[in-house]
Design an enzyme around this catalytic site. Structure first.
Site, short mmCIF file in Angstrom:
data_model
loop_
_atom_site.label_atom_id
_atom_site.label_comp_id
_atom_site.label_asym_id
_atom_site.label_seq_id
_atom_site.Cartn_x
_atom_site.Cartn_y
_atom_site.Cartn_z
N TYR A 145 -2.16 -0.49 10.03
CA TYR A 145 -2.38 -0.98 8.66
C TYR A 145 -1.09 -0.88 7.87
CZ TYR A 145 -3.89 -1.03 3.80
OH TYR A 145 -4.00 -1.31 2.45
N SER A 162 0.84 -1.21 0.00
CA SER A 162 0.00 0.00 0.00
C SER A 162 0.87 1.25 0.00
CB SER A 162 -0.87 -0.02 1.27
OG SER A 162 -1.34 1.26 1.57
N1 LIG Z 1 -8.55 -0.30 -2.58
C1 LIG Z 1 -7.50 0.47 -2.31
O1 LIG Z 1 -7.52 1.69 -2.54
C2 LIG Z 1 -6.23 -0.13 -1.76
C3 LIG Z 1 -5.13 0.73 -1.53
C4 LIG Z 1 -3.97 0.19 -1.01
C5 LIG Z 1 -3.87 -1.17 -0.76
N2 LIG Z 1 -4.95 -1.98 -0.98
C6 LIG Z 1 -4.81 -3.41 -0.68
O2 LIG Z 1 -5.26 -4.16 -1.78
C7 LIG Z 1 -5.88 -5.37 -1.36
C8 LIG Z 1 -7.27 -5.48 -1.93
O3 LIG Z 1 -8.03 -4.35 -1.49
P1 LIG Z 1 -9.56 -4.18 -1.80
O4 LIG Z 1 -9.82 -2.74 -1.93
O5 LIG Z 1 -9.99 -5.10 -2.89
O6 LIG Z 1 -10.16 -4.66 -0.39
P2 LIG Z 1 -11.44 -5.53 -0.04
O7 LIG Z 1 -11.64 -5.38 1.43
O8 LIG Z 1 -12.57 -5.19 -0.94
O9 LIG Z 1 -10.98 -7.01 -0.38
C9 LIG Z 1 -10.31 -7.84 0.53
C10 LIG Z 1 -11.06 -9.17 0.61
O10 LIG Z 1 -10.31 -10.03 1.45
C11 LIG Z 1 -11.19 -10.73 2.29
N3 LIG Z 1 -10.48 -11.04 3.53
C12 LIG Z 1 -10.03 -10.16 4.46
N4 LIG Z 1 -9.43 -10.81 5.47
C13 LIG Z 1 -9.47 -12.13 5.16
C14 LIG Z 1 -9.03 -13.31 5.80
N5 LIG Z 1 -8.41 -13.26 6.98
N6 LIG Z 1 -9.25 -14.51 5.21
C15 LIG Z 1 -9.88 -14.59 4.01
N7 LIG Z 1 -10.34 -13.49 3.35
C16 LIG Z 1 -10.15 -12.29 3.92
C17 LIG Z 1 -12.38 -9.81 2.53
O11 LIG Z 1 -13.58 -10.53 2.82
C18 LIG Z 1 -12.46 -9.05 1.20
O12 LIG Z 1 -13.42 -9.62 0.33
C19 LIG Z 1 -5.83 -5.33 0.18
O13 LIG Z 1 -4.68 -6.06 0.58
C20 LIG Z 1 -5.65 -3.86 0.49
O14 LIG Z 1 -5.00 -3.67 1.72
C21 LIG Z 1 -6.12 -1.49 -1.49
#
Ligand SMILES: NC(=O)c1ccc[n+]([C@@H]2O[C@H](COP(=O)([O-])OP(=O)(O)OC[C@H]3O[C@@H](n4cnc5c(N)ncnc54)[C@H](O)[C@@H]3O)[C@@H](O)[C@H]2O)c1
Length: 334
Positions: A152, A127
């Site tokens: 985080y 991130s």
């Molecule tokens: N969306 C953004 O702007 C952004 C920015 C920086 C980093 N990220 C990273 O990208 C990745 C995807 O982000 P996103 O926006 O799709 O998030 P999201 O929350 O929509 O997707 C994450 C998914 O992982 C699942 N999950 C969480 N913990 C879990 C566990 N312990 N076991 C099994 N499943 C689990 C959740 O149910 C969810 O569906 C994440 O790692 C997030 O930290 C996202």
């Protein structure tokens, strides 16, 4: 090829899974569909992929070591994309344990799975928050990242260090992607665009932090997924002495870290203005101070990704927000 995607009911993971299935791959999707935000939205994302003949769902928790071991043993994926995580900066002040469970313990289970099957490439979500209080703009992968300001961010930086360790010790190629504020259709209800849209349509005020003096590399979902797909095909090797400009950790192991995001940061107030234009409504703004754990600006330097895989984000905020609003109105029947 069999590709394991974790977070397959999530915003980015569901879209990535869809693209990989369309390209003819088999996808095994791990997601526990936890209730951090609306589970119906996660189910609806999953509904777009789960009937595909080459999709296998594994509804398990990443921190369940035996369950993760079983998935790896059964499917022996050649490539893995770890997107499951407890996301969100602000919530990590309230519930830090869930970040350690999913992002640290869960990620170790993924690394061990990759080791067990000697997978060809692990791509994992980091991130932009790892840059913490870094004031150098744009954020470059060579900048220091040892001053996170939220749990985080600390867990995401820890993932990079853990991946490097496994790359070095067990020769597992790993690529970390530092995502910058992703938005678009099927997006996350805890993020600004979703919160703002819902509030404006319901006539409620929106919370504008740092009195609106914020900038972000807002990045459209399709531009992110395109980058992930390209990186997945670009398997790292140890950089050795070849590239002195590489960050130190790339030199002894098949390991890379990339920024992935728009290189044209936009101000928060402009983002809101574009949303207002698309909704045909003016927002009532609740101007507030800075949130703990948050940073006033992010700006991605993506030169490395451009050079390595020809990455070039193309979607403007004007087009991206318009597509989000169209999806939102359709999905919620407004
Ligand atoms: N969306 C953004 O702007 C952004 C920015 C920086 C980093 N990220 C990273 O990208 C990745 C995807 O982000 P996103 O926006 O799709 O998030 P999201 O929350 O929509 O997707 C994450 C998914 O992982 C699942 N999950 C969480 N913990 C879990 C566990 N312990 N076991 C099994 N499943 C689990 C959740 O149910 C969810 O569906 C994440 O790692 C997030 O930290 C996202």
């Amino acid at each position: 090829m069999t590709i394991l995607i974790t977070g397959s009911a999530g915003f980015i993971g569901s879209e990535l899974s869809r693209r990989l299935l369309d390209a003819g791959h088999s996808v095994v999707g791990i997601d526990n569909l936890n209730d951090y935000y609306d589970v119906r939205l996660k189910e609806a994302r999953l509904a777009r992929i789960k009937d595909h003949p080459n999709f296998t769902e594994a509804r398990i928790d990443l921190d369940d070591r035996t369950a993760v071991e079983d998935v790896f043993a059964k499917h022996r994926p050649q490539k893995v994309v770890n997107l499951a995580a407890q996301a969100g900066v602000r919530y990590s002040l309230e519930n830090p344990h869930s970040y350690v469970d999913s992002n640290i313990v869960g990620f170790l289970n993924i690394l061990e799975g990759c080791r067990a099957v000697q997978c060809r490439h692990l791509v994992f979500a980091s991130s932009s928050s790892v840059y913490g209080t870094n004031a150098e703009m744009p954020f470059a992968v060579t900048d220091r990242v040892d001053h996170p300001i939220s749990m985080y961010a600390a867990t995401k930086r820890a993932n990079e260090l853990m991946a490097h360790t496994y790359s070095h010790l067990f020769a597992i190629p790993t690529s970390g992607l530092r995502f910058f504020t992703v938005y678009g259709p099927w997006g996350r209800p805890d993020m600004a665009l979703f919160l703002f849209t819902k509030a404006i349509l319901e006539g409620r005020p929106i919370d504008v932090f740092n009195h609106g003096d914020m900038k972000r590399s807002f990045t459209y979902i399709d531009d992110i997924v395109e980058g992930v797909l390209r990186v997945l095909d670009h398997i790292p090797t140890p950089a050795a002495a070849a590239a002195p400009e590489m960050p130190h950790e790339s030199k002894s192991a098949p390991f890379r870290v990339y920024n992935i995001g728009s290189d044209k940061p936009e101000s928060l107030m402009r983002y809101i203005e574009v949303l207002e234009d698309n909704l045909g409504l003016k927002a009532k703004k609740n101007m507030l101070g800075m949130q703990p754990g948050d940073v006033p600006a992010t700006w991605a330097d993506v030169d490395d990704l451009k050079t390595s895989v020809g990455y070039q984000p193309t979607t403007s905020v004007e087009d991206g927000v318009a597509r989000f609003v169209a999806w939102y109105k359709d999905f919620y029947k407004i």
